[in-house]
Motif scaffolding. Structure first.
Motif, PDB file in Angstrom:
ATOM      1  N   THR A   1      -5.851   0.085   6.226  1.00  0.00           N
ATOM      2  CA  THR A   1      -6.221  -0.799   5.169  1.00  0.00           C
ATOM      3  C   THR A   1      -5.998  -0.042   4.062  1.00  0.00           C
ATOM      4  O   THR A   1      -6.200   1.252   3.841  1.00  0.00           O
ATOM      5  N   LYS A   2      -5.383  -0.518   3.050  1.00  0.00           N
ATOM      6  CA  LYS A   2      -5.096  -0.122   1.871  1.00  0.00           C
ATOM      7  C   LYS A   2      -6.646   0.222   1.040  1.00  0.00           C
ATOM      8  O   LYS A   2      -7.563  -0.796   1.099  1.00  0.00           O
ATOM      9  N   LEU A   3      -6.748   1.447   0.603  1.00  0.00           N
ATOM     10  CA  LEU A   3      -8.084   1.565  -0.109  1.00  0.00           C
ATOM     11  C   LEU A   3      -7.944   1.204  -1.637  1.00  0.00           C
ATOM     12  O   LEU A   3      -7.209   1.016  -2.148  1.00  0.00           O
ATOM     13  N   THR A   4      -9.182   0.758  -2.217  1.00  0.00           N
ATOM     14  CA  THR A   4      -9.257   0.535  -3.781  1.00  0.00           C
ATOM     15  C   THR A   4      -9.117   1.618  -4.401  1.00  0.00           C
ATOM     16  O   THR A   4      -9.052   2.872  -4.085  1.00  0.00           O
ATOM     17  N   GLU A   5      -8.806   1.383  -5.643  1.00  0.00           N
ATOM     18  CA  GLU A   5      -8.674   2.336  -6.657  1.00  0.00           C
ATOM     19  C   GLU A   5     -10.080   3.332  -6.656  1.00  0.00           C
ATOM     20  O   GLU A   5     -10.010   4.423  -6.792  1.00  0.00           O
ATOM     21  N   SER A   6     -11.236   2.563  -6.714  1.00  0.00           N
ATOM     22  CA  SER A   6     -12.402   3.265  -6.666  1.00  0.00           C
ATOM     23  C   SER A   6     -12.833   4.150  -5.317  1.00  0.00           C
ATOM     24  O   SER A   6     -13.353   5.190  -5.305  1.00  0.00           O
ATOM     25  N   GLN A   7     -12.213   3.602  -4.176  1.00  0.00           N
ATOM     26  CA  GLN A   7     -12.193   4.537  -2.945  1.00  0.00           C
ATOM     27  C   GLN A   7     -11.526   5.663  -3.080  1.00  0.00           C
ATOM     28  O   GLN A   7     -11.837   6.856  -2.505  1.00  0.00           O
ATOM     29  N   GLU A   8     -10.280   5.610  -3.529  1.00  0.00           N
ATOM     30  CA  GLU A   8      -9.303   6.451  -3.606  1.00  0.00           C
ATOM     31  C   GLU A   8     -10.080   7.719  -4.580  1.00  0.00           C
ATOM     32  O   GLU A   8      -9.906   8.882  -4.419  1.00  0.00           O
ATOM     33  N   LYS A   9     -10.515   7.218  -5.699  1.00  0.00           N
ATOM     34  CA  LYS A   9     -11.430   8.160  -6.652  1.00  0.00           C
ATOM     35  C   LYS A   9     -12.325   8.849  -5.884  1.00  0.00           C
ATOM     36  O   LYS A   9     -12.549  10.147  -6.084  1.00  0.00           O
TER      37      LYS A   9
END
Length: 74
Positions: free
Chosen positions: A2-10
Motif C-alpha cells: 500500500t502506498k503511504l500518504t504524505e503525512s505517513q511518510e513524514k
C-alpha cells in the motif's frame, strides 16, 4: 504494498531520525536471526555460543568462568 500518504511518510522519516539507534538494533537483530537460522555452520554456532556466554557474564557482572563448548577460548 500500500502506498503511504504524505503525512505517513513524514511520520516514518521523523521516527527514523529520532530512533536511529533503535533502528540499527532491530536491523542487526534481524540479520543475526537470519544468519543463525539459514546460514550458520556448526563451527559458527559453536563460536556464537561462546560469545553469548561471554555476553551473559558481562551483563550479569559475573566473572565466574563457564565451560566453553569444545574447550575453545574466544
Amino acid at each position: 504494498m500500500t502506498k503511504l500518504t504524505e503525512s505517513q511518510e513524514k511520520a516514518f522519516e521523523n521516527w527514523e531520525d529520532a530512533n536511529e539507534q533503535r533502528k540499527e538494533y532491530i536491523n542487526n537483530r534481524t540479520v543475526t536471526h537470519n544468519f543463525i537460522k539459514h546460514w550458520a555452520t556448526r563451527d559458527d554456532l559453536d563460536d556464537l555460543f561462546n560469545l553469548i556466554l561471554d555476553r551473559h557474564e558481562f551483563l550479569q557482572g559475573n566473572k565466574s568462568s563457564q565451560k566453553r563448548l569444545n574447550n575453545k577460548d574466544s
